[in-house]
Design a protein around this motif. Structure first.
Motif, short mmCIF file in Angstrom:
data_model
loop_
_atom_site.label_atom_id
_atom_site.label_comp_id
_atom_site.label_asym_id
_atom_site.label_seq_id
_atom_site.Cartn_x
_atom_site.Cartn_y
_atom_site.Cartn_z
N GLY A 105 34.61 -138.09 -14.55
CA GLY A 105 35.94 -137.70 -14.96
C GLY A 105 36.95 -138.82 -14.81
N HIS A 106 38.21 -138.52 -15.16
CA HIS A 106 39.26 -139.52 -15.09
C HIS A 106 39.73 -139.77 -13.66
N LEU A 107 39.64 -138.74 -12.80
CA LEU A 107 40.02 -138.91 -11.40
C LEU A 107 38.82 -139.45 -10.65
N GLN A 108 38.70 -140.77 -10.57
CA GLN A 108 37.54 -141.38 -9.95
C GLN A 108 37.53 -141.11 -8.45
N VAL A 109 36.38 -140.74 -7.94
CA VAL A 109 36.20 -140.53 -6.51
C VAL A 109 34.79 -140.96 -6.14
N ARG A 110 34.67 -141.58 -5.00
CA ARG A 110 33.36 -142.02 -4.54
C ARG A 110 32.47 -140.81 -4.34
N SER A 111 31.25 -140.88 -4.83
CA SER A 111 30.35 -139.73 -4.76
C SER A 111 28.93 -140.21 -4.48
N PRO A 112 28.18 -139.48 -3.63
CA PRO A 112 26.80 -139.87 -3.33
C PRO A 112 25.80 -139.47 -4.41
N SER A 113 26.26 -138.70 -5.40
CA SER A 113 25.33 -138.20 -6.42
C SER A 113 25.07 -139.25 -7.49
N ARG A 114 23.86 -139.21 -8.03
CA ARG A 114 23.49 -140.06 -9.17
C ARG A 114 22.44 -139.31 -9.97
N ILE A 115 22.35 -139.61 -11.25
CA ILE A 115 21.37 -138.95 -12.11
C ILE A 115 19.96 -139.26 -11.62
N GLY A 116 19.18 -138.23 -11.38
CA GLY A 116 17.83 -138.40 -10.85
C GLY A 116 17.77 -138.43 -9.35
N GLY A 117 18.93 -138.54 -8.70
CA GLY A 117 18.97 -138.58 -7.25
C GLY A 117 18.97 -137.20 -6.63
N ARG A 118 18.88 -137.17 -5.32
CA ARG A 118 18.81 -135.91 -4.61
C ARG A 118 19.77 -135.88 -3.44
N ALA A 119 20.05 -134.68 -2.97
CA ALA A 119 20.88 -134.48 -1.79
C ALA A 119 20.46 -133.16 -1.15
N PRO A 120 20.62 -133.03 0.16
CA PRO A 120 20.31 -131.75 0.80
C PRO A 120 21.13 -130.62 0.19
N ALA A 121 20.47 -129.54 -0.16
CA ALA A 121 21.16 -128.46 -0.88
C ALA A 121 22.23 -127.78 -0.05
N TYR A 122 22.07 -127.75 1.28
CA TYR A 122 22.97 -126.97 2.11
C TYR A 122 24.38 -127.55 2.20
N CYS A 123 24.59 -128.79 1.75
CA CYS A 123 25.93 -129.38 1.87
C CYS A 123 26.48 -129.83 0.51
N THR A 124 25.99 -129.23 -0.58
CA THR A 124 26.53 -129.50 -1.91
C THR A 124 26.83 -128.18 -2.61
N HIS B 210 14.93 -128.45 -5.91
CA HIS B 210 13.59 -128.99 -5.71
C HIS B 210 13.29 -128.84 -4.23
N GLY B 211 12.52 -127.82 -3.88
CA GLY B 211 12.29 -127.54 -2.47
C GLY B 211 13.59 -127.10 -1.81
N THR B 212 14.03 -127.85 -0.82
CA THR B 212 15.31 -127.57 -0.16
C THR B 212 16.35 -128.61 -0.53
N ASP B 213 16.08 -129.35 -1.57
CA ASP B 213 16.96 -130.40 -2.03
C ASP B 213 17.51 -130.05 -3.40
N VAL B 214 18.64 -130.61 -3.77
CA VAL B 214 19.14 -130.48 -5.13
C VAL B 214 18.91 -131.81 -5.83
N VAL B 215 18.39 -131.75 -7.05
CA VAL B 215 18.19 -132.96 -7.85
C VAL B 215 19.21 -132.92 -8.98
N TYR B 216 19.89 -134.05 -9.19
CA TYR B 216 20.94 -134.11 -10.21
C TYR B 216 20.30 -134.51 -11.54
N LEU B 217 20.30 -133.58 -12.49
CA LEU B 217 19.68 -133.82 -13.79
C LEU B 217 20.61 -134.60 -14.72
N ASN B 218 21.91 -134.44 -14.53
CA ASN B 218 22.86 -135.20 -15.35
C ASN B 218 24.22 -135.19 -14.68
#
Length: 288
Positions: free
Chosen positions: A129-148, A117-125
């Motif tokens: 997993g079983h190996l839990q790790v802290r993550s900034p992503s969420r469904i419907g959320g966005r993040a700058p595309a250049y670092c994902t 979406h523009g210069t951003d990535v939007v997480y559609l879903n």
């Protein structure tokens, strides 16, 4: 001569709604990357404390969201401003979620489905997993595309978006974030040659991922899948073969869905033309 009497600053008579609107307008071209509270307050001509209080209210409603130490426009504003794109993203999500589930079943890792979406990535879903790790992503959320991973995969095939990213500042989310336009250009070229993209702790320390493209009928990515896990325990290249197979199957499904839509569109056009022809015949006057 007595010094001129200092006048108190003019009282801000704007309503709370007016101040909130001024804050939203203050994001300007940085609505995706994010702007700090002090800078937003300066642009909106507000005190920092007032700006911080209003941003808290806007955040609770989804109009803005935190981006590290800054704020950016949130999903509420994004959805209101792009209803057509939002509908297209829903279609992609519904078509591709079964393949995201396949990817999860085959890997047992956290998997994402993202679109540009523009210069951003939007997480559609997203499936955890079983190996839990802290993550900034969420469904419907966005993040700058250049670092994902998913974002870089999609930037690699969108010249306009990539050019816009590389002509602007690339803030470092972690010490591993690519902040040089030249280095990013080299990485995007590598992605085009391998059809694989990586996030090597670039948006969050301790998080690593590998991403692959879902191609549209024109051979260009319309979305991307990623597999992620904790750095050290998760080896992204071990998932490359599975990722490629699922991406290939998903791309075939997108092509089939597009073909079906085209067929239905042609049928509707033919029916409309037939109805228009019958209407014209009925309206033609009889010859004398």
């Amino acid at each position: 001569m007595a010094s001129a009497e200092r006048r108190p600053p003019a009282r801000d008579t704007r309503s709370a709604v007016d101040k909130a609107m001024a804050l939203l307008a203050a994001f300007g071209d940085e609505s995706i990357l994010g702007v700090g509270v002090s800078e937003l307050a300066r642009r909106a001509d507000l005190s920092k404390s007032t700006a911080f209080r209003l941003l808290g209210m806007l955040q609770r409603s989804g109009a803005v969201e935190r981006a590290g130490n800054a704020y950016r426009l949130g999903p509420l504003i994004q959805q209101l401003s792009s209803s057509q794109e939002f509908t297209q993203q829903n279609v992609l999500r519904d078509t591709l979620t079964p393949f995201l589930a396949d990817l999860y079943e085959l890997t047992g890792q956290t998997v994402h489905l993202g679109a540009l979406h523009g210069t951003d990535v939007v997480y559609l879903n997203k499936l955890y997993g079983h190996l839990q790790v802290r993550s900034p992503s969420r469904i419907g959320g966005r993040a700058p595309a250049y670092c994902t991973g998913v974002g870089k995969m999609l930037l690699a095939y969108d010249a306009d978006a990539a050019e816009k990213v590389m002509s602007s500042e690339l803030p470092a989310w972690t010490p591993h974030t690519i902040t040089s336009p030249d280095a990013l250009a080299v990485e995007l070229a590598q992605i085009r040659s391998t059809s694989l993209a990586y996030d090597r702790e670039e948006i969050l320390l301790g998080l690593t991922c590998i991403a692959g493209p879902v191609l549209g009928p024109d051979g260009r990515p319309v979305a991307a899948f990623s597999i992620s896990g904790p750095t050290g325990k998760f080896v992204p290249d071990e998932q490359a073969t599975i990722l490629r197979k699922v991406c290939y199957a998903a791309s075939r499904a997108v092509a089939a869905a597009h073909s079906q839509q085209q067929k239905l569109r042609r049928m509707r056009q033919a029916q409309a033309a037939e109805l228009a022809g019958k209407k014209t015949d009925l309206e033609e006057p009889e010859e004398a």
